[in-house]
Design a protein around this motif. Structure first.
Motif, mmCIF file in Angstrom:
data_model
loop_
_atom_site.group_PDB
_atom_site.id
_atom_site.type_symbol
_atom_site.label_atom_id
_atom_site.label_comp_id
_atom_site.label_asym_id
_atom_site.label_seq_id
_atom_site.Cartn_x
_atom_site.Cartn_y
_atom_site.Cartn_z
ATOM 1 N N SER A 326 54.577 -26.099 -20.226
ATOM 2 C CA SER A 326 54.082 -24.766 -19.879
ATOM 3 C C SER A 326 53.580 -24.710 -18.439
ATOM 4 O O SER A 326 53.333 -25.736 -17.797
ATOM 5 C CB SER A 326 52.945 -24.370 -20.824
ATOM 6 O OG SER A 326 51.842 -25.258 -20.653
ATOM 7 N N ILE A 327 53.420 -23.462 -17.968
ATOM 8 C CA ILE A 327 52.864 -23.190 -16.648
ATOM 9 C C ILE A 327 51.925 -21.996 -16.794
ATOM 10 O O ILE A 327 52.284 -20.982 -17.386
ATOM 11 C CB ILE A 327 53.952 -22.858 -15.611
ATOM 12 C CG1 ILE A 327 54.971 -23.987 -15.501
ATOM 13 C CG2 ILE A 327 53.337 -22.575 -14.245
ATOM 14 C CD1 ILE A 327 56.164 -23.646 -14.617
ATOM 15 N N THR A 328 50.711 -22.115 -16.234
ATOM 16 C CA THR A 328 49.758 -21.007 -16.240
ATOM 17 C C THR A 328 49.291 -20.759 -14.818
ATOM 18 O O THR A 328 48.805 -21.681 -14.142
ATOM 19 C CB THR A 328 48.537 -21.322 -17.132
ATOM 20 O OG1 THR A 328 48.987 -21.620 -18.452
ATOM 21 C CG2 THR A 328 47.600 -20.124 -17.184
ATOM 22 N N PHE A 329 49.450 -19.527 -14.354
ATOM 23 C CA PHE A 329 48.986 -19.131 -13.027
ATOM 24 C C PHE A 329 47.592 -18.539 -13.169
ATOM 25 O O PHE A 329 47.373 -17.608 -13.956
ATOM 26 C CB PHE A 329 49.933 -18.104 -12.407
ATOM 27 C CG PHE A 329 51.292 -18.657 -12.087
ATOM 28 C CD1 PHE A 329 51.570 -19.170 -10.834
ATOM 29 C CD2 PHE A 329 52.288 -18.676 -13.049
ATOM 30 C CE1 PHE A 329 52.821 -19.685 -10.528
ATOM 31 C CE2 PHE A 329 53.548 -19.179 -12.768
ATOM 32 C CZ PHE A 329 53.822 -19.689 -11.500
ATOM 33 N N LEU A 330 46.645 -19.073 -12.405
ATOM 34 C CA LEU A 330 45.249 -18.661 -12.494
ATOM 35 C C LEU A 330 44.827 -18.005 -11.190
ATOM 36 O O LEU A 330 45.288 -18.391 -10.104
ATOM 37 C CB LEU A 330 44.350 -19.875 -12.773
ATOM 38 C CG LEU A 330 44.709 -20.716 -14.006
ATOM 39 C CD1 LEU A 330 43.955 -22.032 -13.975
ATOM 40 C CD2 LEU A 330 44.390 -19.951 -15.274
ATOM 41 N N ALA A 331 43.951 -16.998 -11.298
ATOM 42 C CA ALA A 331 43.412 -16.380 -10.088
ATOM 43 C C ALA A 331 42.388 -17.322 -9.461
ATOM 44 O O ALA A 331 41.667 -18.010 -10.174
ATOM 45 C CB ALA A 331 42.767 -15.041 -10.445
ATOM 46 N N PRO A 332 42.284 -17.365 -8.103
ATOM 47 C CA PRO A 332 43.096 -16.565 -7.206
ATOM 48 C C PRO A 332 44.431 -17.207 -6.837
ATOM 49 O O PRO A 332 45.391 -16.508 -6.572
ATOM 50 C CB PRO A 332 42.211 -16.424 -5.969
ATOM 51 C CG PRO A 332 41.408 -17.693 -5.956
ATOM 52 C CD PRO A 332 41.177 -18.068 -7.394
ATOM 53 N N ALA A 333 44.528 -18.530 -6.800
ATOM 54 C CA ALA A 333 45.785 -19.156 -6.374
ATOM 55 C C ALA A 333 45.903 -20.571 -6.930
ATOM 56 O O ALA A 333 46.260 -21.506 -6.221
ATOM 57 C CB ALA A 333 45.888 -19.173 -4.848
#
Length: 412
Positions: A326-333
């Motif tokens: 899996s891949i999770t994009f988190l704020a801010p970068a």
């Protein structure tokens, strides 16, 4: 990143008025609200259900008295077609909220929606609440009874005022290694000795910044907290006005600014920049007099962040133990994920033309040879990513390498 129970936002949501809609292009949302506790509802108990769309717009709402009826309490409301929203419901006793549910997603479409039974949970609302978003998680600070508390990790931590050279600083009454230090919109927060980073007060939806942009002729519109700025004809035309209230139409949100001779229409359909191919979450149209200028709206980051992406293809092949990849994009970068063997963390950068991942660190657990090979392939693919796109089926496509091809595919 988890979302806290922002009760003040729900109060606003349930008291706001819906924008103008066209009933001929609407659809119904129905369901029933239920709870597990064996508590009878008095006749004066009331149920309030609302669906919130973008920009804090209320797409539809309904309110009813229990009148002696017990849960499950059925409801039906009407919302415009072509827009997605989040449903919230609250049962109140003596005017005070007792059970609540938020963020029941309703996808865009035109067909009626039957949500079935929706379970609400007991709630103890905070007064004078401030919602705070940090990189790791969201928290709240407010008044509970006579105490200032920090609501985080599923519990309320009592706070007391502490000495501060600047700003307002509070520490845990029974947990001195818990601290909240406010400095304007920014916060320094520590929970049980763990520092949270990039903490800022959450703006209400109707005041959050938003940008729409075009290609020919070059234009953009910036919605700020209070102002709306319109720039067109490559900067030759500039107009400003107070940020207008959002209007709701089937399939679109509209910001009308008659004093500036302009109107901005936002549709929740994927848009790609004609020059770079960068995807954006919205399609935008700026009306200036008799001119209609096409463009894109929102931030590409919004297409990436949110729910976890499950990797469905790596180099064109289904990964081994795919449920763990899996891949999770988190704020801010920031980005985190799993290769099926080890977990990885790192950063990502969005530019006007593409997406790149920074150095990625990972855990060092040994796995079977096949999974170790898959891990190397995935980390190598992420290093080669130069841009992304969203497929017709909503899949995330990470693209790069010497042939500018899809290296990784993933689904929500």
């Amino acid at each position: 990143m988890s979302r806290p129970l922002v009760f003040s936002g729900l109060v606003l949501l349930l008291s706001a008025q819906p924008g103008a809609t066209q009933e001929a292009e609407s659809r119904t949302v129905s369901g029933a609200v239920d709870y597990l506790q064996r508590i009878a509802l008095p006749p004066e108990a009331d149920l309030h259900v609302a669906v919130e769309g973008r920009f804090g717009a209320i797409l539809g709402e309904t309110q009813l008295k229990a009148g002696g009826q017990q849960v499950p309490l059925p409801f039906t409301l009407t919302i415009p077609s072509g827009l997605h929203g989040d449903l919230a419901a609250v049962i109140r006793l003596d005017g005070a909220p007792r059970w609540i549910v938020q963020d029941v997603a309703i996808a865009a479409g035109s067909d009626p929606v039957d949500l079935g039974n929706i379970r609400v949970e007991p709630v103890t609302p905070l007064a004078f609440v401030t919602a705070i978003s940090c990189e790791e998680q969201d928290v709240e600070v407010g008044i509970l009874g006579q105490e200032m508390v920090l609501r985080a990790d599923g519990r309320d931590i009592p706070l007391r005022e502490a000495v501060s050279a600047s700003g307002a600083r509070y520490e845990g009454v029974n947990e001195p290694d818990t601290e909240v230090w406010s400095k304007g919109d920014a916060f320094a927060i520590k929970i049980a000795g763990r520092d949270l980073t990039e903490c800022r007060a959450v703006q209400p939806p109707e005041r959050r910044p938003y940008r729409a942009r075009g290609i020919e002729p070059g234009w953009h519109v910036d919605l700020g907290e209070e102002q709306m700025e319109i720039v067109a004809d490559y900067g030759e035309l500039r107009r400003e006005a107070a940020r207008p209230a959002v209007g709701v139409l089937p399939g679109a949100y509209v910001f009308d600014v008659p004093e500036a001779g302009a109107s901005l229409r936002i549709e929740e359909t994927l848009c790609r920049d004609a020059a770079t191919g960068m995807p954006y979450p919205d399609t935008a149209t700026l009306l200036l007099g008799e001119r209609a200028l096409d463009g894109c709206g929102g931030s590409p980051r919004d297409l990436l962040t949110g729910a976890t992406w499950q990797v469905t293809a790596l180099g064109g092949e289904e990964p081994q133990e795919a449920e763990r990849v899996s891949i999770t994009f988190l704020a801010p970068a920031r980005v985190a994920g799993s290769t099926g063997c080890n977990r990885f963390v790192g950063g990502f950068t969005l530019t006007g033309e593409g997406l790149e991942f920074g150095a990625l660190g990972s855990t060092l657990m040994a796995c079977p040879d096949a999974l170790m090979a898959q891990e190397r392939a995935m980390l190598d693919a992420l290093e080669q990513v130069r841009r992304f796109d969203i497929g017709a089926d909503g899949a995330l496509l990470l693209i790069g390498g010497p042939r500018d091809e899809v290296l990784i595919e993933a689904a929500r």
